[in-house]
Every structure is written in C-alpha cells, then in structure tokens.
Scaffold this motif. Structure first.
Motif, mmCIF file in Angstrom:
data_model
loop_
_atom_site.group_PDB
_atom_site.id
_atom_site.type_symbol
_atom_site.label_atom_id
_atom_site.label_comp_id
_atom_site.label_asym_id
_atom_site.label_seq_id
_atom_site.Cartn_x
_atom_site.Cartn_y
_atom_site.Cartn_z
ATOM 1 N N ILE A 39 4.073 -9.282 -13.435
ATOM 2 C CA ILE A 39 4.902 -10.478 -13.269
ATOM 3 C C ILE A 39 4.189 -11.692 -13.854
ATOM 4 O O ILE A 39 4.800 -12.509 -14.542
ATOM 5 C CB ILE A 39 5.258 -10.698 -11.782
ATOM 6 N N GLY A 40 2.890 -11.786 -13.613
ATOM 7 C CA GLY A 40 2.128 -12.889 -14.185
ATOM 8 C C GLY A 40 2.179 -12.888 -15.698
ATOM 9 O O GLY A 40 2.352 -13.933 -16.331
ATOM 10 N N LEU A 41 2.053 -11.707 -16.296
ATOM 11 C CA LEU A 41 2.127 -11.587 -17.755
ATOM 12 C C LEU A 41 3.509 -12.000 -18.253
ATOM 13 O O LEU A 41 3.632 -12.754 -19.220
ATOM 14 C CB LEU A 41 1.803 -10.155 -18.184
ATOM 15 N N LEU A 42 4.539 -11.520 -17.567
ATOM 16 C CA LEU A 42 5.898 -11.875 -17.971
ATOM 17 C C LEU A 42 6.159 -13.373 -17.843
ATOM 18 O O LEU A 42 6.819 -13.973 -18.697
ATOM 19 C CB LEU A 42 6.920 -11.088 -17.141
ATOM 20 N N GLU A 43 5.640 -13.985 -16.784
ATOM 21 C CA GLU A 43 5.816 -15.424 -16.608
ATOM 22 C C GLU A 43 5.110 -16.193 -17.724
ATOM 23 O O GLU A 43 5.620 -17.201 -18.208
ATOM 24 C CB GLU A 43 5.304 -15.878 -15.239
ATOM 25 N N THR A 44 3.954 -15.706 -18.135
ATOM 26 C CA THR A 44 3.233 -16.340 -19.242
ATOM 27 C C THR A 44 4.037 -16.219 -20.528
ATOM 28 O O THR A 44 4.175 -17.184 -21.292
ATOM 29 C CB THR A 44 1.843 -15.695 -19.405
ATOM 30 N N GLN A 45 4.592 -15.033 -20.770
ATOM 31 C CA GLN A 45 5.428 -14.838 -21.956
ATOM 32 C C GLN A 45 6.671 -15.713 -21.890
ATOM 33 O O GLN A 45 7.084 -16.310 -22.884
ATOM 34 C CB GLN A 45 5.817 -13.365 -22.094
ATOM 35 N N LYS A 46 7.270 -15.795 -20.701
ATOM 36 C CA LYS A 46 8.448 -16.635 -20.506
ATOM 37 C C LYS A 46 8.127 -18.091 -20.831
ATOM 38 O O LYS A 46 8.899 -18.767 -21.519
ATOM 39 C CB LYS A 46 8.938 -16.509 -19.060
ATOM 40 N N HIS A 47 6.991 -18.570 -20.351
ATOM 41 C CA HIS A 47 6.579 -19.945 -20.615
ATOM 42 C C HIS A 47 6.473 -20.185 -22.128
ATOM 43 O O HIS A 47 6.946 -21.206 -22.650
ATOM 44 C CB HIS A 47 5.251 -20.250 -19.925
ATOM 45 N N GLY A 48 5.844 -19.238 -22.821
ATOM 46 C CA GLY A 48 5.703 -19.366 -24.273
ATOM 47 C C GLY A 48 7.053 -19.391 -24.973
ATOM 48 O O GLY A 48 7.272 -20.191 -25.893
ATOM 49 N N LEU A 49 7.965 -18.527 -24.532
ATOM 50 C CA LEU A 49 9.288 -18.482 -25.154
ATOM 51 C C LEU A 49 10.075 -19.756 -24.869
ATOM 52 O O LEU A 49 10.789 -20.258 -25.753
ATOM 53 C CB LEU A 49 10.063 -17.255 -24.652
ATOM 54 N N LEU A 50 9.957 -20.288 -23.660
ATOM 55 C CA LEU A 50 10.636 -21.548 -23.348
ATOM 56 C C LEU A 50 10.104 -22.681 -24.216
ATOM 57 O O LEU A 50 10.868 -23.553 -24.661
ATOM 58 C CB LEU A 50 10.482 -21.887 -21.860
ATOM 59 N N SER A 79 -0.473 -4.514 -6.717
ATOM 60 C CA SER A 79 -1.337 -5.346 -7.554
ATOM 61 C C SER A 79 -0.926 -5.252 -9.018
ATOM 62 O O SER A 79 -0.858 -6.265 -9.731
ATOM 63 C CB SER A 79 -2.786 -4.911 -7.376
ATOM 64 N N LYS A 80 -0.605 -4.062 -9.480
ATOM 65 C CA LYS A 80 -0.173 -3.856 -10.867
ATOM 66 C C LYS A 80 1.114 -4.635 -11.136
ATOM 67 O O LYS A 80 1.244 -5.314 -12.161
ATOM 68 C CB LYS A 80 0.040 -2.366 -11.129
ATOM 69 N N LEU A 81 2.068 -4.541 -10.204
ATOM 70 C CA LEU A 81 3.343 -5.244 -10.390
ATOM 71 C C LEU A 81 3.155 -6.758 -10.389
ATOM 72 O O LEU A 81 3.766 -7.457 -11.198
ATOM 73 C CB LEU A 81 4.331 -4.819 -9.301
ATOM 74 N N VAL A 82 2.310 -7.256 -9.505
ATOM 75 C CA VAL A 82 2.038 -8.697 -9.461
ATOM 76 C C VAL A 82 1.398 -9.152 -10.775
ATOM 77 O O VAL A 82 1.756 -10.202 -11.321
ATOM 78 C CB VAL A 82 1.163 -9.052 -8.238
ATOM 79 N N ASN A 83 0.485 -8.356 -11.307
ATOM 80 C CA ASN A 83 -0.140 -8.690 -12.591
ATOM 81 C C ASN A 83 0.876 -8.677 -13.726
ATOM 82 O O ASN A 83 0.847 -9.545 -14.604
ATOM 83 C CB ASN A 83 -1.283 -7.730 -12.902
#
Length: 82
Positions: free
Chosen positions: A25-36, A19-23
């Motif tokens: 990943i979600g945070l990283l994907e959000t950051q990735k979206h912002g950076l893109l 659960s921690k790792l999935v969360n």
C-alpha cells in the motif's frame, strides 16, 4: 505456558502477510503521488497551450479528432458590433 507451535506459526504468517500488504500500500501510495504530480504538470501544459491558441484564434472549441474549431458563444457575442 506457551501456545502450540502451529498456532504461533499461523500468527507469524498472518503478521508477515499483513506487513507485506501494508508495504505494498505504501508503494502504491507513492506511485499514486507521482502520477498525481504528472497529471498536474500535464494540466498546466494544457492550460498554457490553450492560452497560446486563444491569442491566435480567440476563444474556441476544438474537435480533437478533426482539428476543426468553432468560436465559443461568449466570444461570438462579444465580437458582434451593434
């Protein structure tokens, strides 16, 4: 019947880690979206400024270290008079 307490504890710990790792990943994907999105904005700024420079200098290649520029081949050929 039940599984042993230490087995249940291990299962719970594994699920917690998952659960921690999935969360994360979600945070990283959000950051990735912002950076893109930021990359898209910077690319637009670059294109816009390129147009400004082209109106002043024509089609050029700029050495970003020295600021020197050369005319692009197609522009040089297009400016030749027969």
């Amino acid at each position: 019947m039940k599984i042993k307490e230490e087995e249940l504890k291990l299962i719970k710990e594994q699920q917690k880690n998952l659960s921690k790792l999935v969360n994360e990943i979600g945070l990283l994907e959000t950051q990735k979206h912002g950076l893109l999105h930021e990359i898209a904005v910077v690319n637009k700024d670059i294109r816009d400024y390129k147009e400004v420079l082209e109106t002043q200098y024509g089609s050029i290649n700029v050495d970003i270290e020295t600021g020197e520029y050369t005319q692009m081949e197609s522009d040089v050929e297009g400016n030749k008079k027969d």
